[in-house]
Design a protein around this motif. Structure first.
Motif, PDB file in Angstrom:
ATOM      1  N   PHE A 133     -58.985   3.694 -24.158  1.00 38.12           N
ATOM      2  CA  PHE A 133     -57.613   3.502 -24.631  1.00 38.12           C
ATOM      3  C   PHE A 133     -56.604   3.342 -23.497  1.00 38.12           C
ATOM      4  CE2 PHE A 133     -58.120   8.076 -24.396  1.00 38.12           C
ATOM      5  CZ  PHE A 133     -56.947   8.479 -23.790  1.00 38.12           C
ATOM      6  N   PHE A 159     -54.206   0.235 -23.465  1.00 42.65           N
ATOM      7  CA  PHE A 159     -52.759   0.435 -23.343  1.00 42.65           C
ATOM      8  C   PHE A 159     -52.172  -0.484 -22.266  1.00 42.65           C
ATOM      9  CE2 PHE A 159     -49.553   2.951 -20.871  1.00 42.65           C
ATOM     10  CZ  PHE A 159     -48.525   2.903 -21.787  1.00 42.65           C
ATOM     11  N   ASP A 215     -57.355   6.263 -37.331  1.00 36.85           N
ATOM     12  CA  ASP A 215     -57.231   6.189 -35.882  1.00 36.85           C
ATOM     13  C   ASP A 215     -55.833   6.594 -35.434  1.00 36.85           C
ATOM     14  OD1 ASP A 215     -57.879   5.458 -33.160  1.00 36.85           O
ATOM     15  OD2 ASP A 215     -56.440   3.849 -33.495  1.00 36.85           O
ATOM     16  N   PHE A 216     -55.802   7.449 -34.456  1.00 38.84           N
ATOM     17  CA  PHE A 216     -54.527   7.855 -33.879  1.00 38.84           C
ATOM     18  C   PHE A 216     -54.413   7.369 -32.429  1.00 38.84           C
ATOM     19  CE2 PHE A 216     -51.881  10.771 -31.483  1.00 38.84           C
ATOM     20  CZ  PHE A 216     -50.740  10.830 -32.253  1.00 38.84           C
ATOM     21  N   VAL A 217     -55.487   7.493 -31.672  1.00 36.67           N
ATOM     22  CA  VAL A 217     -55.426   7.267 -30.227  1.00 36.67           C
ATOM     23  C   VAL A 217     -55.054   5.826 -29.891  1.00 36.67           C
ATOM     24  CG1 VAL A 217     -56.698   7.424 -28.079  1.00 36.67           C
ATOM     25  CG2 VAL A 217     -57.178   9.007 -29.895  1.00 36.67           C
ATOM     26  N   ASN A 260     -51.665   4.708 -31.312  1.00 33.95           N
ATOM     27  CA  ASN A 260     -50.550   5.254 -30.556  1.00 33.95           C
ATOM     28  C   ASN A 260     -50.412   4.565 -29.194  1.00 33.95           C
ATOM     29  OD1 ASN A 260     -48.436   7.253 -30.498  1.00 33.95           O
ATOM     30  ND2 ASN A 260     -49.605   8.191 -28.842  1.00 33.95           N
ATOM     31  N   ALA A 261     -51.540   4.249 -28.566  1.00 35.51           N
ATOM     32  CA  ALA A 261     -51.487   3.583 -27.264  1.00 35.51           C
ATOM     33  C   ALA A 261     -50.871   2.190 -27.389  1.00 35.51           C
ATOM     34  CB  ALA A 261     -52.889   3.481 -26.660  1.00 35.51           C
ATOM     35  N   LEU A 264     -49.147   5.106 -40.513  1.00 37.56           N
ATOM     36  CA  LEU A 264     -48.975   6.434 -41.112  1.00 37.56           C
ATOM     37  C   LEU A 264     -49.357   7.548 -40.141  1.00 37.56           C
ATOM     38  CD1 LEU A 264     -50.222   6.663 -44.788  1.00 37.56           C
ATOM     39  CD2 LEU A 264     -47.972   7.159 -43.880  1.00 37.56           C
ATOM     40  N   SER A 265     -50.474   7.357 -39.423  1.00 41.31           N
ATOM     41  CA  SER A 265     -50.925   8.456 -38.573  1.00 41.31           C
ATOM     42  C   SER A 265     -49.902   8.751 -37.479  1.00 41.31           C
ATOM     43  CB  SER A 265     -52.309   8.156 -37.976  1.00 41.31           C
ATOM     44  OG  SER A 265     -52.287   6.983 -37.219  1.00 41.31           O
ATOM     45  N   PHE A 301     -47.330  12.053 -37.944  1.00 37.11           N
ATOM     46  CA  PHE A 301     -47.537  13.015 -36.860  1.00 37.11           C
ATOM     47  C   PHE A 301     -46.209  13.311 -36.161  1.00 37.11           C
ATOM     48  CE2 PHE A 301     -48.239  13.799 -32.315  1.00 37.11           C
ATOM     49  CZ  PHE A 301     -48.899  15.006 -32.407  1.00 37.11           C
ATOM     50  N   PHE A 356     -56.876  12.307 -40.656  1.00 37.44           N
ATOM     51  CA  PHE A 356     -55.681  12.605 -39.863  1.00 37.44           C
ATOM     52  C   PHE A 356     -54.685  13.400 -40.691  1.00 37.44           C
ATOM     53  CE2 PHE A 356     -53.962   8.858 -41.964  1.00 37.44           C
ATOM     54  CZ  PHE A 356     -52.602   9.124 -42.043  1.00 37.44           C
ATOM     55  N   LEU A 402     -53.686  17.522 -40.095  1.00 36.27           N
ATOM     56  CA  LEU A 402     -52.298  17.980 -39.992  1.00 36.27           C
ATOM     57  C   LEU A 402     -51.991  19.053 -41.029  1.00 36.27           C
ATOM     58  CD1 LEU A 402     -50.460  14.581 -39.374  1.00 36.27           C
ATOM     59  CD2 LEU A 402     -50.654  16.468 -37.769  1.00 36.27           C
ATOM     60  N   PHE A 433     -61.375  13.260 -31.435  1.00 33.81           N
ATOM     61  CA  PHE A 433     -60.008  13.481 -30.987  1.00 33.81           C
ATOM     62  C   PHE A 433     -59.128  14.055 -32.096  1.00 33.81           C
ATOM     63  CE2 PHE A 433     -55.653  12.052 -30.545  1.00 33.81           C
ATOM     64  CZ  PHE A 433     -55.363  12.315 -29.228  1.00 33.81           C
ATOM     65  N   ASN A 434     -59.223  13.474 -33.289  1.00 33.50           N
ATOM     66  CA  ASN A 434     -58.296  13.839 -34.368  1.00 33.50           C
ATOM     67  C   ASN A 434     -58.314  15.328 -34.685  1.00 33.50           C
ATOM     68  OD1 ASN A 434     -57.559  11.195 -34.598  1.00 33.50           O
ATOM     69  ND2 ASN A 434     -57.830  11.102 -36.810  1.00 33.50           N
ATOM     70  N   TYR A 442     -56.336  11.879 -22.871  1.00 27.15           N
ATOM     71  CA  TYR A 442     -55.146  11.386 -23.556  1.00 27.15           C
ATOM     72  C   TYR A 442     -53.898  12.064 -23.007  1.00 27.15           C
ATOM     73  CZ  TYR A 442     -51.879  10.511 -27.362  1.00 27.15           C
ATOM     74  OH  TYR A 442     -50.788  10.141 -28.084  1.00 27.15           O
ATOM     75  N   PHE A 458     -50.777  10.255 -21.189  1.00 26.67           N
ATOM     76  CA  PHE A 458     -49.512  10.044 -21.903  1.00 26.67           C
ATOM     77  C   PHE A 458     -48.586  11.249 -21.965  1.00 26.67           C
ATOM     78  CE2 PHE A 458     -52.340   6.907 -24.195  1.00 26.67           C
ATOM     79  CZ  PHE A 458     -51.833   5.823 -23.514  1.00 26.67           C
TER      80      PHE A 458
END
Lengths: 281, 542
Positions: free
Chosen positions: A119, A123, A212-214, A217-218, A229-230, A234, B360, B364, B467-468, B498, B502
């Motif tokens: 990632f 990015f 997927d978040f990573v 987000n990147a 949405l993620s 978040f 996800f 949360l 990761f999540n 990560y 970041f």
């Protein structure tokens, strides 16, 4: 009675305890979404006066934008994944050519290096692409979809190829003798017959992309209009857990609808697809 | 095996005669040769897709030339020509089916992985993102003075939506120039200029600022430097600018920067110009620095301690998750796999619900449920446990959440595998007098493992980079005290990477993040290579 318990009854007991474990977070979120206080502190399992206030608070955010973005990204990504993986699977299943074995093995090899771990490179790469082609660069949904399509082959091609192999070859050979092209055999004969595995691969891709978040987000973090949405939920809940619990729960309820719906719809394919596909590698 | 691979499929050969599908009976015309035959719709689709590819290649050529991205330019045209060549002639059917997905695979998976490997050997990060010539240009533009005989300009300020500023400059001869913090261009060379009467109102995304608006940006405008060959153009007042000369001179032969005012010399050290006294000029550039990013993880005491903790927890987390989900899933499958039992289906479809919800979201949700003061878990237990803030409890919480997320999958697959075990084997064992435990350990479990072992390894590989669960529930926290890089007690390697990339307070360190990613790549590849021994995939390639 005790005989019944030894044979069957204890199984119900185990089942009920497991259900309590599996469902209590779900029940809790459902109740929090209609709880009038809307805070973590004020929650009860059965709210005294259920309201839709939390949903109203949720809709005051960009929730629908995130929801729409997620559906576009996951929908297009899943569709593209199925298409690209099935195309390659057809060649590997039906055609004999030099490099076929190498190609199949390479797909397995590539799986050893998951996209997720790259990632940082993605990015930086998307920033560079954005300098040349802003429409598919960093911060764009289109760019994110392209990135996801990079992971379309690999396991998916193997899964679909495994299923294609079970479709009798006589079918397409007779069509070829009748003058059909390979494209016609692929699109008119094989694809319709392979609907179950295509559905499973599509569903798994949809869920994976939605979750997927990573990478999302990147690629998207700099442009809030393109958040999924993620990312959106978040950032909404992060650090303000207590105060935004109610609206967040409302968002979790709505955000779960697409996958629950898909699972119900495709239920009969899932179990067979999961075990069959995975066993085949 | 190799003989079947090289043999040409007779069916594939037959379809090579062009125009077979068009069915109009005429000779293969030039049109068909180009279109490869097929129905008009398919031909139209193919031609428009290829047209789109070529069109985009032409459009991007100019921009890539602007950016001097020669490698990307070459790769793009190679791909374009290759695609047009492949799809405008008959035959090569396997390639036609495989190439589309492969292009995406190459660009968005293989290239990023290789690029990660490259970044791992550089100092890429905050303050070191430019190439060297650009960095020198910016260094020179930073330190300037306006000589008495400087060229002076009338100036108007512009700004775009992101707040980036630019100047429209009119020189004494009346020629107009447009300058940003990156470059100075004659206005005539810019295509996208909007004018009202004599006045230029917009240039590209930049819009003219009124004097009142410009006043608001006064301090940023004062700092704006438009780089020129030997210095920069800077504002004198809100409406006038002057060409200043740099007080830093770059000597290409000796590769050093000299400050003409103080006389101090700066030499390049790992991507920055540094004086003998240790004064570092920023920005720097991306420079290869060798294996330092890798060795740092093991040698620097402030990094090594947390890194090794993260490393050990990563394995504990992955093994623990697989073990717990498998045990619970199998236990439930055994309990509920009884034909005489009522409402089995109902149990099954309800138990699968955690698997059907987006992880996800549920991750949360669990953060809220595990909240110390108000969380539902403490509420039900009547306890006051710091689930997410105590190092050990946080680890237990993460495993608990992952158990909840993962057991339905194991339940599904073990149920399927249990039903595939021939029942006569178990019956025969009963007849021979085997007990429940003996039947389970000697027959059920070994048979089950044949099917499930590859899935367990796949599950391990997945959880190794889950990761999540980690990040969305605890953000990797609670933090490890005294760690130089952001590291927490529940961080696994991927969330650690990560956060280095970041979330580091000292600025991003992409080089170090990429180095850790490379280490994970190696570990995951090891796991996968091991797992291949358990799959029959390799033997199945027929």
């Amino acid at each position: 009675m005790t005989r019944w318990f030894q044979d069957i009854g204890w199984r119900h007991l185990v089942g009920v305890v497991a259900l309590l474990f599996a469902l209590f977070p779900v029940a809790w979120v459902l109740s929090a979404s209609v709880n009038p206080t809307g805070t973590l502190a004020g929650q009860q399992l059965i709210p005294a006066e259920p309201t839709l206030e939390n949903f109203r608070a949720l809709f005051a955010t960009d929730f629908w934008l995130w929801f729409r973005n997620s559906l576009i990204v996951a929908g297009t990504g899943a569709l593209g994944t199925v298409l690209l993986a099935a195309l390659a699977a057809y060649a590997f299943s039906r055609l004999r050519f030099r490099g076929r074995r190498t190609g199949l093995l390479s797909l397995l090899l590539v799986q050893m290096f998951p996209q997720l771990l790259a990632f940082v490179a993605i990015f930086l790469m998307m920033i560079a692409i954005g300098d040349v082609a802003p429409a598919i660069g960093t911060g764009t949904i289109a760019g994110l979809i392209l990135v996801y399509l990079g992971g379309a082959m690999g396991v998916n091609t193997w899964l679909i190829k495994g299923f294609f192999d079970t479709i009798p070859k006589d079918l397409d050979e007779s069509a070829l003798v009748d003058g059909a092209t390979h494209w016609q055999v692929y699109s008119r004969i094989i694809m319709p017959l392979a609907a179950p595995i295509l559905a499973v691969v599509g569903l798994l891709a949809f869920v994976a992309i939605l979750n997927d978040f990573v990478i999302a987000n990147a690629v998207l973090s700099q442009n809030s209009d393109s958040w999924t949405l993620s990312i959106g939920l978040f950032r909404y809940i992060d650090d303000r857990y207590g105060a935004r619990w109610g609206p967040f729960s409302a968002g979790a309820v709505i955000g779960s609808i697409p996958t629950v719906f898909l699972f119900m719809f495709l239920q009969k394919y899932i179990v067979s697809g999961l075990t069959q596909g995975s066993v085949k590698g | 095996m190799s003989t079947t691979d090289t043999k040409v499929d007779p069916a594939g050969g037959a379809s090579r005669s062009p125009g077979r599908g068009s069915g109009d009976g005429s000779d293969p015309s030039w049109l068909e040769r180009i279109t490869g035959g097929g129905s008009p719709l398919v031909v139209l689709l193919r031609i428009s897709l290829l047209g789109l590819v070529v069109y985009n290649a032409v459009v991007f050529t100019a921009r890539l030339v602007d950016e001097r991205a020669w490698l990307a330019l070459g790769a793009m045209w190679l791909a374009t020509v290759g695609l047009v060549w492949l799809f405008t002639r008959p035959g090569r059917i396997p390639a036609k089916f495989i190439v589309p997905g492969t292009i995406f695979l190459l660009v968005f998976q293989i290239y990023p992985v290789l690029y990660t490997g490259y970044i791992a050997f550089t100092n890429f990060g905050t303050g070191n993102v430019l190439d060297k010539p650009t960095a020198i240009e910016q260094l020179q533009a930073q330190a300037t003075r306006v000589p008495p005989d400087a060229i002076r300009y009338d100036s108007t300020a512009f700004a775009d939506e992101t707040g980036a500023l630019a100047l429209l400059l009119t020189d004494p001869d009346g020629e107009q120039l447009f300058g940003t913090s990156e470059e100075l261009t004659p206005l005539d060379d810019l295509g996208d200029v909007t004018t009202e009467g004599e006045q230029v109102t917009a240039v590209g995304a930049f819009e003219r600022l009124s004097l009142v608006d410009a006043q608001e940006f006064a301090s940023e405008l004062q700092e704006l430097r438009v780089p020129t060959d030997d210095g920069a153009i800077q504002l004198q007042s809100l409406t006038t600018a002057a060409r200043a000369e740099s007080t830093r001179v770059y000597d290409e032969e000796q590769d050093l920067v000299t400050d003409t005012v103080t006389g101090v010399e700066y030499r390049p050290v790992e991507g920055n110009f540094v004086s003998d006294d240790g004064d570092v000029l920023t920005p720097g550039w991306v420079a290869i620095k060798g294996t330092e990013n890798f060795t740092r993880a093991f040698t620097s005491p402030l990094i090594r301690g947390p890194f090794i903790r993260v490393f050990i927890w990563n394995y504990a987390f992955a093994i623990g998750s697989v073990f717990l989900t498998f045990v619970l899933g199998l236990g439930l499958a055994l309990a509920l796999n009884e034909p005489r039992m009522r409402s089995r289906r109902l149990y099954r479809s309800l138990l699968v619900i955690p698997y059907a919800l987006p992880s996800f979201l549920t991750a949360l949700v669990w953060t809220g449920l595990l909240n110390t003061e108000f969380g539902a878990v403490n509420g039900l237990l009547g306890a006051d446990l710091p689930w997410l803030t105590d190092p050990w409890l946080a680890k237990i919480s993460i495993l608990l959440v992952n158990l909840w997320l993962g057991f339905p999958y194991m339940f599904l697959v073990t149920t399927g595998a249990l039903q595939a075990i021939p029942s006569d084997m178990l019956e025969a064992a009963s007849v021979d007098g085997a007990g429940v435990w003996q039947k389970f350990s000697r027959i059920t479990l070994p048979n089950l493992m044949i099917t499930v072992a590859p899935l367990l390894i796949a599950s391990f590989a997945f959880n190794f980079n889950n990761f999540n669960t980690v990040y969305l529930v605890t953000r990797g926290g609670p933090p490890i005290q005294g760690a130089q890089t952001p590291a927490g007690h529940t961080d696994i390697l991927v969330s650690y990477v990560y956060r280095i990339a970041f979330e580091s307070g000292r600025g991003a360190d992409y080089g170090f993040a990429a180095a850790i990613a490379v280490l994970i790549f190696i570990m995951v590849a090891g796991i996968s290579a091991y797992s291949f021994r358990y799959t029959q995939a390799l033997e199945e390639i027929a």
